[in-house]
Design a protein around this motif. Structure first.
Motif, PDB file in Angstrom:
ATOM      1  N   ASP A  16       0.433  -1.069   0.360  1.00  0.00           N
ATOM      2  CA  ASP A  16      -0.091   0.182  -0.144  1.00  0.00           C
ATOM      3  C   ASP A  16       1.279   0.947  -0.481  1.00  0.00           C
ATOM      4  OD1 ASP A  16      -2.056   1.745   1.048  1.00  0.00           O
ATOM      5  OD2 ASP A  16      -1.404   1.684   2.790  1.00  0.00           O
ATOM      6  N   SER A  21       3.640   7.105   3.416  1.00  0.00           N
ATOM      7  CA  SER A  21       4.517   6.045   3.471  1.00  0.00           C
ATOM      8  C   SER A  21       4.142   4.798   2.981  1.00  0.00           C
ATOM      9  CB  SER A  21       5.052   5.531   5.070  1.00  0.00           C
ATOM     10  OG  SER A  21       3.445   5.113   5.690  1.00  0.00           O
ATOM     11  N   ARG A  23       3.791   0.817   3.034  1.00  0.00           N
ATOM     12  CA  ARG A  23       3.445  -0.328   4.096  1.00  0.00           C
ATOM     13  C   ARG A  23       3.535  -1.743   3.415  1.00  0.00           C
ATOM     14  NH1 ARG A  23      -0.852   1.272   6.753  1.00  0.00           N
ATOM     15  NH2 ARG A  23      -2.250   0.639   5.240  1.00  0.00           N
ATOM     16  N   ALA A  25       2.456  -5.802   3.447  1.00  0.00           N
ATOM     17  CA  ALA A  25       1.893  -6.772   5.160  1.00  0.00           C
ATOM     18  C   ALA A  25       1.851  -8.303   3.904  1.00  0.00           C
ATOM     19  CB  ALA A  25       0.630  -6.994   5.229  1.00  0.00           C
ATOM     20  N   PHE A  36       4.390  -6.859   9.513  1.00  0.00           N
ATOM     21  CA  PHE A  36       3.623  -5.539   8.760  1.00  0.00           C
ATOM     22  C   PHE A  36       4.986  -4.359   9.150  1.00  0.00           C
ATOM     23  CE2 PHE A  36       3.273  -1.532   9.887  1.00  0.00           C
ATOM     24  CZ  PHE A  36       2.500  -0.570   9.001  1.00  0.00           C
ATOM     25  N   ALA A  37       5.518  -3.965   7.382  1.00  0.00           N
ATOM     26  CA  ALA A  37       6.481  -2.890   7.665  1.00  0.00           C
ATOM     27  C   ALA A  37       6.209  -2.063   7.263  1.00  0.00           C
ATOM     28  CB  ALA A  37       7.639  -4.123   6.849  1.00  0.00           C
ATOM     29  N   ASP A  38       6.342  -0.438   6.944  1.00  0.00           N
ATOM     30  CA  ASP A  38       6.604   0.836   6.393  1.00  0.00           C
ATOM     31  C   ASP A  38       7.738   1.428   6.443  1.00  0.00           C
ATOM     32  OD1 ASP A  38       6.601   1.262   8.955  1.00  0.00           O
ATOM     33  OD2 ASP A  38       4.697   3.082   9.683  1.00  0.00           O
ATOM     34  N   GLN A  39       7.751   1.991   5.290  1.00  0.00           N
ATOM     35  CA  GLN A  39       8.522   3.234   5.383  1.00  0.00           C
ATOM     36  C   GLN A  39       8.615   4.130   4.538  1.00  0.00           C
ATOM     37  OE1 GLN A  39      11.801   2.918   5.255  1.00  0.00           O
ATOM     38  NE2 GLN A  39      13.353   3.664   4.081  1.00  0.00           N
ATOM     39  N   CYS A  62       9.091  -0.010  -1.885  1.00  0.00           N
ATOM     40  CA  CYS A  62       9.002  -1.240  -1.871  1.00  0.00           C
ATOM     41  C   CYS A  62       9.701  -2.278  -1.559  1.00  0.00           C
ATOM     42  CB  CYS A  62       8.020  -1.131  -3.154  1.00  0.00           C
ATOM     43  SG  CYS A  62       6.840  -0.026  -3.270  1.00  0.00           S
ATOM     44  N   VAL A  65      10.088  -2.300   1.992  1.00  0.00           N
ATOM     45  CA  VAL A  65       8.654  -3.071   2.883  1.00  0.00           C
ATOM     46  C   VAL A  65       8.553  -4.952   2.838  1.00  0.00           C
ATOM     47  CG1 VAL A  65       8.462  -1.110   4.142  1.00  0.00           C
ATOM     48  CG2 VAL A  65       6.985  -2.599   1.857  1.00  0.00           C
ATOM     49  N   GLU A 483      -5.127  -3.097   9.332  1.00  0.00           N
ATOM     50  CA  GLU A 483      -4.906  -2.259   7.971  1.00  0.00           C
ATOM     51  C   GLU A 483      -5.884  -3.021   7.269  1.00  0.00           C
ATOM     52  OE1 GLU A 483      -2.859  -0.390   8.208  1.00  0.00           O
ATOM     53  OE2 GLU A 483      -1.653  -0.870  10.085  1.00  0.00           O
ATOM     54  N   LEU A 486      -3.910  -3.001   3.654  1.00  0.00           N
ATOM     55  CA  LEU A 486      -3.439  -4.017   3.306  1.00  0.00           C
ATOM     56  C   LEU A 486      -4.133  -5.249   2.820  1.00  0.00           C
ATOM     57  CD1 LEU A 486      -0.062  -2.785   5.657  1.00  0.00           C
ATOM     58  CD2 LEU A 486       0.005  -2.931   2.947  1.00  0.00           C
TER      59      LEU A 486
END
Length: 551
Positions: A16, A21, A23, A25, A36-39, A62, A65, A483, A486
């Motif tokens: 997403d 950011s 994200r 999943a 889950f990760a985000d940047q 992308c 994450v 989420e 996601l």
């Protein structure tokens, strides 16, 4: 393996790309988030109302994450990948290299963001044409759509951008192209933001009339002449190069994408609600309104037959749920407005210090502070003499008027933490009243709605949720997985993999009800009165504008 016969332990990756950011999943076939990760991603605002990003920066994020969420798992169990993103405009040259969308000539900044309002004069001219395609955007095109932005580029950056351009992508379509090398566009993006018709395709007369006849001449190759429904499998799946970038196995299925809000709608609207005492149980899915609330908010209602709602986008066929028409209401700033009001207040530094000392977010602290000062009355009654009109960035729906401004009435000389908390509450209420206004427009046109399904960042704020229930008089369903956007992206990947027979089947299997918040009906009379004031505010604003324009 259509029909839900997927192997146990199949995984799907959802990506997403939001406003601030990226994200990702890892989701299983029951819709449970396993990782889950985000940047964060960069944004530039070189001048007021110009908002830009970089496609290279976003693609790199992308990769960060996706590599994080698949750490330590058997990547051979990953069956599909789905993307959603904001409906920002990505510009590339004929060799797919970034082109500048700015006067500085910085080609790294090659994205005009969704919330960019530079094309005001272009959208005004487009709306003056009264062309038939405008009927599917509520009668008035928004400055946030792609046609006015494209016209702005042609008129303002002819040599540095327009003449060199080979490809104009909606950001979700850029991501699926980057992953597969396939330039086919998603029906969702083209129908919702580019005036494409699921039944009739592009309308040559519209592009000629507004001065973008260039697209007609080359058979729309720059903006998309192959269109696929969301969830359709693209090409031969993930290319080896993209697989290296993302840390995923080459050849896994990649789905035609969705706009982020539509992915949120997909992630919540199909949930099985049995046993929760909801009016929508046993009713068609058309009685549900998905509200995706983050930086901005989108209100997604679906219907079996097309419904035209003045000031509300759509009807768009199959743009979110295949086989259903979509109407999309929206508020241009919601989370961003709450941040603006709270962070700009004199008591914000004190709030920040106290929240940090308690290891709380500023909003959790404000919510508990409101409970402290409300005394014996319901918390919502603290704003009896403080009222907000929330259109600080114009009105998207249902008034479709980008000239409208924000309003606050009932300010005092004090600026302490109590004042900040009450102004925050009044702002949250104003956003909920805006949702009520959109619901009334949808119902007046023929929708029949009974339940709200909320997702996105603001749905994690209990005050925001309760105010939406109390002010609309409808129960609010929250997903088991917060989420939901996601989950929606992962549903696309699951469909592309062939593990589900349809998007509808994947929706019902992979979205679950978490919590239901019911309205406090005993407070209805108070909110009805505040709503009357809310409507008076915009009426008065228009009167003030008329006075100032008069002789």
């Amino acid at each position: 393996m259509p029909g839900g016969g997927q192997e146990p332990g199949s995984y799907y990756v959802g990506v997403d790309v939001g406003t601030g950011s990226v994200r990702a999943a890892l989701v299983d076939q029951r819709g449970v988030l396993l990782a889950f990760a985000d940047q964060p991603i960069n944004q530039w605002e070189p001048q007021f109302n110009h908002h830009e990003q970089s496609s290279e920066d976003i693609w790199a994020a992308c990769g960060v994450v996706t590599k994080k969420v698949v750490q330590g798992i058997d990547v051979n169990r990953i069956r599909g990948l789905g993307f959603d993103a904001t409906c920002s405009l990505v510009v590339l040259d004929k060799q797919f290299r970034p082109l500048p969308v700015n006067h500085e000539g910085d080609s790294h900044r090659n994205i005009i963001m969704w919330l960019d309002h530079r094309a005001v004069s272009q959208v005004h001219r487009i709306n003056e044409t009264k062309h038939g395609v405008l009927q599917c955007v509520g009668g008035v095109m928004s400055v946030e759509m792609q046609a006015p932005k494209l016209l702005w580029l042609k008129e303002n950056l002819r040599e540095t951008c327009w003449d060199k351009a080979g490809h104009f992508f909606d950001l979700p379509d850029f991501l699926s192209w980057k992953a597969t090398g396939v330039t086919a566009r998603s029906l969702c993006s083209l129908v919702c933001k580019w005036t494409y018709s699921a039944e009739k395709g592009w309308d040559d007369s519209f592009w000629k009339l507004i001065g973008l006849e260039d697209f007609v001449a080359d058979n729309y190759s720059k903006i998309g002449n192959q269109v696929l429904p969301p969830g359709a499998s693209l090409g031969n799946g993930l290319t080896p190069e993209a697989a290296r970038d993302l840390g995923l196995p080459a050849g896994i299925a990649v789905a035609a994408s969705l706009i982020d809000a539509h992915a949120g709608g997909l992630g919540v609207i199909g949930a099985d609600v049995r046993g929760h005492g909801l009016a929508c149980e046993g009713q068609p899915v058309t009685s549900r309104l998905a509200v995706i609330c983050g930086t901005s908010s989108c209100h997604m209602g679906i219907s079996k037959d097309p419904i035209f709602v003045p000031g509300v986008w759509g009807p768009y066929f199959s743009a979110m749920v295949p086989g259903f028409w979509l109407n999309e209401g929206g508020q241009s700033v919601t989370g961003k407005l709450i941040d603006h009001v709270v962070q700009g207040h004199a008591a914000f530094p004190e709030l920040q210090a106290k929240a940090t000392a308690r290891c709380q977010s500023v909003y959790a602290y404000l919510n508990s502070h409101l409970d402290l000062i409300k005394k014996a009355r319901p918390v919502g009654f603290l704003t009896v003499d403080l009222h907000v009109w929330p259109d600080f960035h114009g009105n998207r729906s249902p008034l479709a008027d980008l000239t409208l401004k924000g309003m606050v009435t009932g300010l005092k000389l004090s600026q302490d933490l109590d004042d900040l908390a009450i102004l925050y509450l009044a702002t949250v209420q104003a956003i909920a009243f805006g949702t009520r206004l959109i619901i009334e427009a949808l119902e007046a046109a023929g929708h029949s709605l009974s339940t709200l399904f909320l997702c996105g960042g603001l749905s994690k704020n209990p005050l925001f949720v309760q105010m939406h229930a109390d002010i609309t008089g409808m129960p609010v369903v929250l997903s088991q997985e917060v989420e939901s956007v996601l989950v929606g992206a992962a549903i696309l990947g699951a469909c592309a993999s062939g593990d589900f027979a349809s998007v509808q089947e994947a929706m019902s299997r992979m979205s679950k009800v978490g919590k239901v918040v019911f309205p406090r009906l005993e407070d209805k009379r108070y909110y009805d009165k505040k709503y009357q004031v809310f409507l008076k505010l915009v009426e008065h604003q228009k009167e003030y504008a008329a006075i100032m324009k008069g002789d």
